[in-house]
Design a protein around this motif. Structure first.
Motif, PDB file in Angstrom:
ATOM      1  N   LEU A  97       0.923  -1.485  -0.195  1.00  0.00           N
ATOM      2  CA  LEU A  97      -0.097   0.004  -0.133  1.00  0.00           C
ATOM      3  C   LEU A  97       1.315   1.117  -0.044  1.00  0.00           C
ATOM      4  CD1 LEU A  97      -3.243  -0.765   2.365  1.00  0.00           C
ATOM      5  CD2 LEU A  97      -2.756  -0.032  -0.029  1.00  0.00           C
ATOM      6  N   GLY A  98       1.704   1.549   0.981  1.00  0.00           N
ATOM      7  CA  GLY A  98       2.720   2.348   0.745  1.00  0.00           C
ATOM      8  C   GLY A  98       3.077   2.925   0.189  1.00  0.00           C
ATOM      9  N   LEU A  99       3.860   2.313  -1.329  1.00  0.00           N
ATOM     10  CA  LEU A  99       4.631   1.966  -2.893  1.00  0.00           C
ATOM     11  C   LEU A  99       3.583   2.254  -3.745  1.00  0.00           C
ATOM     12  CD1 LEU A  99       6.964  -1.309  -1.997  1.00  0.00           C
ATOM     13  CD2 LEU A  99       7.345   1.775  -1.959  1.00  0.00           C
ATOM     14  N   ALA A 100       2.502   1.979  -3.516  1.00  0.00           N
ATOM     15  CA  ALA A 100       1.571   2.296  -4.130  1.00  0.00           C
ATOM     16  C   ALA A 100       1.195   3.566  -3.712  1.00  0.00           C
ATOM     17  CB  ALA A 100       0.513   1.338  -4.230  1.00  0.00           C
ATOM     18  N   ALA A 101       0.834   3.906  -3.019  1.00  0.00           N
ATOM     19  CA  ALA A 101       0.326   5.582  -2.758  1.00  0.00           C
ATOM     20  C   ALA A 101       1.542   6.028  -3.244  1.00  0.00           C
ATOM     21  CB  ALA A 101       0.178   5.956  -1.356  1.00  0.00           C
ATOM     22  N   LEU A 102       2.793   5.975  -3.196  1.00  0.00           N
ATOM     23  CA  LEU A 102       4.113   6.445  -3.738  1.00  0.00           C
ATOM     24  C   LEU A 102       3.837   6.480  -4.928  1.00  0.00           C
ATOM     25  CD1 LEU A 102       6.884   8.154  -3.269  1.00  0.00           C
ATOM     26  CD2 LEU A 102       8.003   5.783  -3.053  1.00  0.00           C
ATOM     27  N   ALA A 103       3.865   5.553  -5.796  1.00  0.00           N
ATOM     28  CA  ALA A 103       4.228   6.070  -7.767  1.00  0.00           C
ATOM     29  C   ALA A 103       2.754   6.587  -7.928  1.00  0.00           C
ATOM     30  CB  ALA A 103       3.970   4.279  -7.884  1.00  0.00           C
ATOM     31  N   VAL A 104       1.598   6.765  -7.166  1.00  0.00           N
ATOM     32  CA  VAL A 104       0.505   7.489  -7.707  1.00  0.00           C
ATOM     33  C   VAL A 104       0.576   8.788  -7.345  1.00  0.00           C
ATOM     34  CG1 VAL A 104      -2.277   7.963  -7.414  1.00  0.00           C
ATOM     35  CG2 VAL A 104      -1.655   4.987  -7.313  1.00  0.00           C
ATOM     36  N   PHE A 105       0.908   8.915  -6.123  1.00  0.00           N
ATOM     37  CA  PHE A 105       0.769  10.672  -5.861  1.00  0.00           C
ATOM     38  C   PHE A 105       1.960  10.818  -6.425  1.00  0.00           C
ATOM     39  CE2 PHE A 105      -1.423   9.439  -1.527  1.00  0.00           C
ATOM     40  CZ  PHE A 105      -2.694  10.376  -2.220  1.00  0.00           C
ATOM     41  N   LEU A 106       3.402  10.385  -6.599  1.00  0.00           N
ATOM     42  CA  LEU A 106       4.386  11.371  -7.198  1.00  0.00           C
ATOM     43  C   LEU A 106       4.574  11.555  -9.144  1.00  0.00           C
ATOM     44  CD1 LEU A 106       7.131  12.095  -7.212  1.00  0.00           C
ATOM     45  CD2 LEU A 106       8.167   9.995  -7.929  1.00  0.00           C
ATOM     46  N   LEU A 107       3.280  10.067 -10.067  1.00  0.00           N
ATOM     47  CA  LEU A 107       3.346  10.374 -11.589  1.00  0.00           C
ATOM     48  C   LEU A 107       1.472  11.057 -11.015  1.00  0.00           C
ATOM     49  CD1 LEU A 107       3.045   8.976 -13.888  1.00  0.00           C
ATOM     50  CD2 LEU A 107       1.999   7.079 -13.304  1.00  0.00           C
ATOM     51  N   ARG A 108       1.526  11.241 -10.632  1.00  0.00           N
ATOM     52  CA  ARG A 108       0.074  12.383 -10.458  1.00  0.00           C
ATOM     53  C   ARG A 108       0.857  13.755 -10.495  1.00  0.00           C
ATOM     54  NH1 ARG A 108      -3.845  13.673  -5.956  1.00  0.00           N
ATOM     55  NH2 ARG A 108      -1.661  14.991  -4.920  1.00  0.00           N
ATOM     56  N   ASP A 109       1.526  14.041  -9.572  1.00  0.00           N
ATOM     57  CA  ASP A 109       2.131  15.414  -9.099  1.00  0.00           C
ATOM     58  C   ASP A 109       2.661  15.179 -10.627  1.00  0.00           C
ATOM     59  OD1 ASP A 109       1.475  15.375  -7.310  1.00  0.00           O
ATOM     60  OD2 ASP A 109       2.787  15.139  -5.691  1.00  0.00           O
ATOM     61  N   LEU A 110       3.810  14.720 -11.297  1.00  0.00           N
ATOM     62  CA  LEU A 110       4.593  14.735 -12.546  1.00  0.00           C
ATOM     63  C   LEU A 110       3.658  14.724 -13.518  1.00  0.00           C
ATOM     64  CD1 LEU A 110       6.993  12.944 -11.857  1.00  0.00           C
ATOM     65  CD2 LEU A 110       7.800  14.660 -11.887  1.00  0.00           C
ATOM     66  N   VAL A 111       2.493  14.281 -13.731  1.00  0.00           N
ATOM     67  CA  VAL A 111       1.534  14.478 -14.962  1.00  0.00           C
ATOM     68  C   VAL A 111       0.550  16.175 -14.858  1.00  0.00           C
ATOM     69  CG1 VAL A 111      -1.511  13.575 -15.843  1.00  0.00           C
ATOM     70  CG2 VAL A 111       0.839  11.816 -15.247  1.00  0.00           C
ATOM     71  N   LEU A 112       0.496  16.283 -13.387  1.00  0.00           N
ATOM     72  CA  LEU A 112      -0.027  17.351 -13.244  1.00  0.00           C
ATOM     73  C   LEU A 112       0.930  19.034 -14.169  1.00  0.00           C
ATOM     74  CD1 LEU A 112      -1.994  17.844 -10.283  1.00  0.00           C
ATOM     75  CD2 LEU A 112      -2.721  17.738 -12.704  1.00  0.00           C
ATOM     76  N   GLN A 113       2.382  18.400 -13.683  1.00  0.00           N
ATOM     77  CA  GLN A 113       3.148  18.840 -14.127  1.00  0.00           C
ATOM     78  C   GLN A 113       2.952  19.384 -15.443  1.00  0.00           C
ATOM     79  OE1 GLN A 113       6.800  18.884 -12.028  1.00  0.00           O
ATOM     80  NE2 GLN A 113       6.010  18.640 -10.193  1.00  0.00           N
ATOM     81  N   ALA A 114       3.293  18.583 -16.313  1.00  0.00           N
ATOM     82  CA  ALA A 114       3.374  18.527 -17.715  1.00  0.00           C
ATOM     83  C   ALA A 114       2.079  18.232 -18.699  1.00  0.00           C
ATOM     84  CB  ALA A 114       3.994  16.568 -18.094  1.00  0.00           C
ATOM     85  N   ALA A 115       1.600  17.849 -18.183  1.00  0.00           N
ATOM     86  CA  ALA A 115      -0.075  18.429 -18.776  1.00  0.00           C
ATOM     87  C   ALA A 115      -0.190  19.933 -19.906  1.00  0.00           C
ATOM     88  CB  ALA A 115      -1.747  18.414 -18.230  1.00  0.00           C
ATOM     89  N   PRO A 116       0.375  20.992 -19.025  1.00  0.00           N
ATOM     90  CA  PRO A 116      -0.236  22.092 -19.415  1.00  0.00           C
ATOM     91  C   PRO A 116       0.607  22.504 -20.543  1.00  0.00           C
ATOM     92  CG  PRO A 116      -0.007  22.581 -17.260  1.00  0.00           C
ATOM     93  CD  PRO A 116       0.412  20.786 -17.633  1.00  0.00           C
ATOM     94  N   ARG A 117       1.832  21.385 -20.331  1.00  0.00           N
ATOM     95  CA  ARG A 117       2.782  21.362 -21.450  1.00  0.00           C
ATOM     96  C   ARG A 117       2.136  21.418 -22.893  1.00  0.00           C
ATOM     97  NH1 ARG A 117       8.154  19.183 -18.765  1.00  0.00           N
ATOM     98  NH2 ARG A 117       8.314  20.670 -17.011  1.00  0.00           N
ATOM     99  N   PHE A 118       1.325  20.965 -23.040  1.00  0.00           N
ATOM    100  CA  PHE A 118       0.877  19.733 -23.903  1.00  0.00           C
ATOM    101  C   PHE A 118       0.110  20.171 -24.278  1.00  0.00           C
ATOM    102  CE2 PHE A 118       4.163  16.728 -22.367  1.00  0.00           C
ATOM    103  CZ  PHE A 118       5.436  17.081 -23.288  1.00  0.00           C
ATOM    104  N   GLY A 119      -1.598  21.261 -23.986  1.00  0.00           N
ATOM    105  CA  GLY A 119      -2.432  21.860 -24.689  1.00  0.00           C
ATOM    106  C   GLY A 119      -3.536  21.159 -23.642  1.00  0.00           C
ATOM    107  N   ALA A 120      -3.067  20.607 -22.614  1.00  0.00           N
ATOM    108  CA  ALA A 120      -3.809  19.131 -22.239  1.00  0.00           C
ATOM    109  C   ALA A 120      -4.987  19.878 -19.925  1.00  0.00           C
ATOM    110  CB  ALA A 120      -3.291  17.776 -21.357  1.00  0.00           C
ATOM    111  N   THR A 121      -5.607  19.801 -19.322  1.00  0.00           N
ATOM    112  CA  THR A 121      -6.098  20.372 -18.941  1.00  0.00           C
ATOM    113  C   THR A 121      -5.861  19.800 -17.416  1.00  0.00           C
ATOM    114  OG1 THR A 121      -8.153  20.109 -19.608  1.00  0.00           O
ATOM    115  CG2 THR A 121      -8.224  20.327 -16.995  1.00  0.00           C
ATOM    116  N   ALA A 122      -4.346  20.798 -16.247  1.00  0.00           N
ATOM    117  CA  ALA A 122      -4.419  19.894 -15.617  1.00  0.00           C
ATOM    118  C   ALA A 122      -5.510  19.771 -14.227  1.00  0.00           C
ATOM    119  CB  ALA A 122      -3.074  21.576 -15.117  1.00  0.00           C
ATOM    120  N   ASP A 123      -6.084  18.861 -14.518  1.00  0.00           N
ATOM    121  CA  ASP A 123      -6.936  18.712 -13.699  1.00  0.00           C
ATOM    122  C   ASP A 123      -6.737  17.258 -12.617  1.00  0.00           C
ATOM    123  OD1 ASP A 123      -9.549  17.845 -11.907  1.00  0.00           O
ATOM    124  OD2 ASP A 123     -11.043  17.722 -13.597  1.00  0.00           O
ATOM    125  N   PRO A 124      -6.188  17.917 -10.906  1.00  0.00           N
ATOM    126  CA  PRO A 124      -6.200  17.081  -9.627  1.00  0.00           C
ATOM    127  C   PRO A 124      -6.839  15.192  -9.941  1.00  0.00           C
ATOM    128  CG  PRO A 124      -6.072  19.090  -9.043  1.00  0.00           C
ATOM    129  CD  PRO A 124      -6.747  18.876 -10.430  1.00  0.00           C
TER     130      PRO A 124
END
Length: 224
Positions: A97-124
């Protein structure tokens, strides 16, 4: 939840369109869907342990050492305890559970940072849906991890499926502009690989550390 899992495996494009249109909450994704899949392998091991018995088993081992002539010689024998799937499931549940939470939150934040660069919505919420649902195949592959000669292959297939699923779903869930959909998908996959490497490294260190720390206490518990 079962219908969503089946849909992502059998008809992913249709499933992603449905996911993008539905009003999933982050609480349901992180509190129900993710734990349900992450803990499924632990639940299987736990039930198997109940069937096989919860008592540890002792295994006779022989310690070997390189001899002066280049061969291998036995230098002694000893006993090694195996705690079986029951205790392994209890140990791995919080780690998983701990590793899954780490992966999810880390990847989610990286996706949110990248989304606007490609004209996508930075929606959490959209980013959470993409990451949690995108890792479905990888989490399911954990059921086969303990099967000899199959576990490593299952993990590799699950990881490949997760990357493919994230690639298919990123432009749809994040509402990327058509001209930049491919670039966004590749960016998400690259970030997923980075997060996977980080998570594996953390998992190895955490498992090794916890094993050293908890094994003596577990041995005392079982002996007493």
């Amino acid at each position: 939840m079962l219908a969503r899992v089946v849909g992502l495996i059998t008809t992913p494009d249709t499933a992603w369109k449905a996911i993008a249109a539905e009003g999933d909450t982050r609480g349901r994704l992180l509190g129900l869907y993710m734990p349900g899949l992450v803990l499924l392998p632990c639940a299987v091991m736990f039930l198997l342990g109940l069937l096989l018995g919860t008592e540890p088993t002792a295994e006779q081992v022989t310690y070997l050492q390189a001899g002066p002539d280049g061969g291998v010689v036995a230098i002694g024998t000893g006993t090694r305890q195996s705690f079986g799937p029951f205790w392994l499931a209890l140990f791995m549940a919080p780690v998983s559970l701990g590793l899954a939470a780490l992966a999810v939150f880390l990847l989610r934040d990286l996706v949110l940072q990248a989304a606007p660069r490609f004209g996508a919505t930075a929606d959490p919420t959209a980013a959470t849906k993409l990451v949690v649902y995108g890792l479905t195949g990888f989490w399911l592959s954990g059921v086969l991890v303990m099967v000899p000669a199959v576990g490593l292959l299952a993990t590799m297939v699950g990881a490949a499926h997760a990357l493919w699923l994230l690639r298919r779903g990123a432009p749809v869930v994040l509402a990327a502009k058509p001209a930049q959909a491919g670039a966004l998908a590749r960016s998400v996959v690259l970030r997923a690989v980075m997060v996977g490497i980080i998570t594996v490294a953390v998992g190895v260190v955490a498992t090794f550390t916890l094993t050293i720390m908890l094994t003596p206490y577990l041995q005392r518990l079982l002996a007493g």
